[in-house]
Enzyme design. Structure first.
Site, mmCIF file in Angstrom:
data_model
loop_
_atom_site.group_PDB
_atom_site.id
_atom_site.type_symbol
_atom_site.label_atom_id
_atom_site.label_comp_id
_atom_site.label_asym_id
_atom_site.label_seq_id
_atom_site.Cartn_x
_atom_site.Cartn_y
_atom_site.Cartn_z
ATOM 1 N N TYR A 1 -8.879 4.963 -8.132
ATOM 2 C CA TYR A 1 -7.581 5.432 -8.773
ATOM 3 C C TYR A 1 -7.589 4.829 -10.397
ATOM 4 O O TYR A 1 -6.304 4.983 -10.955
ATOM 5 C CB TYR A 1 -6.205 4.808 -8.186
ATOM 6 C CG TYR A 1 -6.596 5.050 -6.583
ATOM 7 C CD1 TYR A 1 -6.421 5.989 -5.952
ATOM 8 C CD2 TYR A 1 -6.741 3.636 -5.692
ATOM 9 C CE1 TYR A 1 -6.685 6.175 -4.853
ATOM 10 C CE2 TYR A 1 -6.637 3.921 -4.412
ATOM 11 C CZ TYR A 1 -6.465 5.108 -3.789
ATOM 12 O OH TYR A 1 -6.987 5.081 -2.532
ATOM 13 N N PRO B 1 7.517 0.533 3.296
ATOM 14 C CA PRO B 1 7.125 -0.085 2.218
ATOM 15 C C PRO B 1 5.892 -0.696 2.744
ATOM 16 O O PRO B 1 5.818 -1.059 3.895
ATOM 17 C CB PRO B 1 7.834 -0.973 1.781
ATOM 18 C CG PRO B 1 8.992 -1.374 2.727
ATOM 19 C CD PRO B 1 9.026 -0.244 3.794
ATOM 20 N N ARG C 1 -10.092 0.032 -5.589
ATOM 21 C CA ARG C 1 -8.896 0.732 -6.458
ATOM 22 C C ARG C 1 -9.117 1.111 -7.843
ATOM 23 O O ARG C 1 -8.943 2.042 -8.182
ATOM 24 C CB ARG C 1 -7.789 0.126 -6.060
ATOM 25 C CG ARG C 1 -7.362 -0.132 -4.559
ATOM 26 C CD ARG C 1 -5.638 -0.564 -4.240
ATOM 27 N NE ARG C 1 -5.011 0.233 -4.939
ATOM 28 C CZ ARG C 1 -4.296 0.200 -6.128
ATOM 29 N NH1 ARG C 1 -4.574 -0.685 -6.856
ATOM 30 N NH2 ARG C 1 -3.335 1.217 -6.396
ATOM 31 N N TYR D 1 -4.089 -2.453 0.065
ATOM 32 C CA TYR D 1 -5.448 -1.453 -0.228
ATOM 33 C C TYR D 1 -6.544 -2.030 -0.840
ATOM 34 O O TYR D 1 -7.399 -1.145 -1.367
ATOM 35 C CB TYR D 1 -4.524 -0.313 -0.972
ATOM 36 C CG TYR D 1 -3.447 0.522 -0.390
ATOM 37 C CD1 TYR D 1 -3.592 1.152 0.735
ATOM 38 C CD2 TYR D 1 -2.166 0.072 -0.881
ATOM 39 C CE1 TYR D 1 -2.511 1.760 1.400
ATOM 40 C CE2 TYR D 1 -1.219 0.775 -0.231
ATOM 41 C CZ TYR D 1 -1.304 1.500 0.873
ATOM 42 O OH TYR D 1 -0.223 2.083 1.451
ATOM 43 N N CYS E 1 -24.220 -1.664 -6.340
ATOM 44 C CA CYS E 1 -25.095 -0.925 -7.102
ATOM 45 C C CYS E 1 -24.854 0.417 -7.662
ATOM 46 O O CYS E 1 -25.116 1.328 -6.998
ATOM 47 C CB CYS E 1 -26.419 -0.791 -6.227
ATOM 48 S SG CYS E 1 -27.250 -2.188 -6.341
ATOM 49 N N GLU E 2 -23.764 0.383 -8.446
ATOM 50 C CA GLU E 2 -23.285 1.643 -9.138
ATOM 51 C C GLU E 2 -22.395 1.254 -10.401
ATOM 52 O O GLU E 2 -21.685 0.331 -10.323
ATOM 53 C CB GLU E 2 -22.626 2.724 -8.247
ATOM 54 C CG GLU E 2 -21.329 2.218 -7.579
ATOM 55 C CD GLU E 2 -20.713 3.442 -7.161
ATOM 56 O OE1 GLU E 2 -21.558 3.831 -5.825
ATOM 57 O OE2 GLU E 2 -19.967 4.276 -7.480
#
Ligand code: LLP
Length: 449
Positions: free
Chosen positions: A349, A306, A345, A405, A376-377
């Site tokens: 995802y 895990p 993330r 993560y 900047c996006e």
């Protein structure tokens, strides 16, 4: 007092509020932490972390004593957490020379380290062999030959597992699915999972057995993550143990060690609470035992890996609210001082997060907004369409379940200094990683005027 009962399942178990409605973690007022250390700030709750570890350890070892719970350090790794894992008696899964170096730096017991990866370099393999890593999980034929040479040169008989891709779909995001047929990881079984004669997985067994400097200890697979269902583990165990039995019959293979990997889910949103460690343990161990019995195989040493399910809930990200852009009839964007550089993330995802105001923790929701990052996006959105109290510049936004993560995938995009980490416990806050500075970011830039 609980900060917001609705969010309790995704917050660390120590979450509370002060009398002036500030979010408290590990006995520390988060608004005071933000003042002292600045934002974005990642707060890790030690009690939550150790509690989660204890639950996994107990769930597995109480049912199957010969289990090693191995922390998948890619979820988040720093020297402090490596030391904590060692103290808790866990093993560690590393996937690079860098992760291995962190483990070595805290004298992590190397016998409990598993080294994964689909393209380990010769240098990394040498470092692992020389460090005395307990098991190297060999992923492909190139590595099998390379490692045999490296171990031979070091005069070591290296213990290995073979990573098998069992062709089982864990029903999760395509980018985090690893155990199906079309994946870069592991040796392929026949498309139907039966391990027919001459398949790559069988060839790998034969080649590993013939490698003078390798000792083949067993098999490993990892299906993907996060996995909310039990069925993928049950099917994978059935396939893997069935394959082990065939290899015993055909090649005298002995399954000393077995790992079905990690991938257990973590609570990110209040409407998707994952199964408890007990449920995973019951399914993994139950189905493994059924298959072992059917095949007449002895019980192997079991390891499970895990990462997310241990680290995610223990971490809370704190951001300061800044600009607002209202597009009537379309959407209201509220920007915070972090975003995709510290948490990729959502962009990568479509991951969903919850949020609450750390400085007005129980205020009722008043508006629906989209929380944007500062980079900047357009894809730099942390949370699309969330109901929150009216946000004002200077408010402190807490994003629960940020422990896994996020920082391990953080970047310096837009030359953003990566955030600091504070470890909280019983009212004490300890800085375990300082904020990067501009100088840190330019340290390796060797150009001279
Ligand atoms: N074992 C192996 C061999 C793995 O490849 C992984 C994760 C794990 C264990 C741990 O899985 P966990 O228990 O943490 O789910 N960046 C993605 C996740 C990538 C997972 C990679 N491998 C994310 O943010 O969702």
């Amino acid at each position: 007092m609980m900060a917001d009962l609705d969010l309790a399942p995704v917050l660390p178990r120590t979450a509370a509020t002060t009398s002036d409605d500030h979010l408290v973690l590990g006995g520390c007022d988060t608004t005071a932490l933000a003042k002292e250390f600045g934002t974005p700030l990642y707060v890790f709750d030690e009690e939550e972390l150790r509690g989660g570890i204890g639950e996994y350890r107990w769930a597995f070892t109480s049912r199957y004593e010969n289990t090693l719970v191995v922390y998948a350090s890619k979820a988040y790794l720093g020297r402090w957490i490596a030391a904590l894992m060692a103290e808790e008696g866990l093993g560690m899964d590393v996937v690079s020379g860098g992760e291995l170096a962190v483990a070595k730096s805290v004298n992590f017991p190397m016998g409990k380290v598993l080294f994964h990866g689909n393209n380990k370099s010769e240098q990394e393999l040498r470092e692992a062999v020389e460090a005395g890593v307990g098991r190297i999980v060999v992923d492909n034929f190139h590595e099998l030959a390379l490692l045999d040479g490296v171990a031979g040169a070091a005069g070591v008989k290296q213990r290995v597992l073979l990573r098998i891709s069992p062709n089982v779909d864990p029903h999760t995001h395509a980018k985090t699915t690893t155990g199906i047929l079309d994946t870069k990881f592991g040796f392929v079984l026949e498309a139907d999972g039966s391990g027919g004669e001459g398949d790559p997985a069988e060839q790998a067994i034969v080649q590993a057995q013939a490698s003078k400097n390798l000792e083949l200890m067993g098999l490993h697979c990892h299906l993907g993550s996060p996995i909310f269902e039990m069925e993928p583990y049950e099917v994978a165990n059935d396939v893997m143990i069935g394959f082990a039995a065939k290899m015993r019959d055909r090649h005298g293979f002995e399954l000393h060690d077995y790992s079905p990997g990690g991938g257990f889910a973590a609570p990110y949103t209040r409407d998707q609470i994952p199964p408890a460690p007990d449920e995973y343990a019951e399914a993994v161990i139950g189905s493994m035992r059924i298959a072992l019995e059917r095949e007449g195989l002895d019980e192997p040493a079991l390891s499970v890996e895990p990462g997310r399910s241990i680290a995610a809930r223990a971490g809370v990200a704190l951001y300061t609210v800044g600009a607002r852009k209202e597009i009537p009839g379309v959407r209201t964007y509220v920007s915070v001082d972090g975003g995709m550089a510290d948490n990729i993330r959502p962009a990568m995802y479509e991951a969903r997060y919850e949020a609450l105001l750390a400085n007005r923790a129980t205020d009722a929701a008043e508006e629906n907004v989209t929380i944007a990052g500062k980079y900047c996006e357009s894809g730099d959105v942390l949370i699309r369409d969330i109901d929150l109290p009216k946000l004002e510049p200077g408010d402190l936004l807490a994003v629960p379940a940020s422990g896994a993560y996020c920082l391990s995938m953080a970047s310096n995009y837009n030359h953003a200094p990566r955030p600091p980490i504070v470890l909280v416990r019983e009212g004490n806050a300890r800085l375990v990683r300082r904020r990067e500075t501009y100088e840190d970011m330019m340290r390796n830039d060797v150009w001279q005027e």
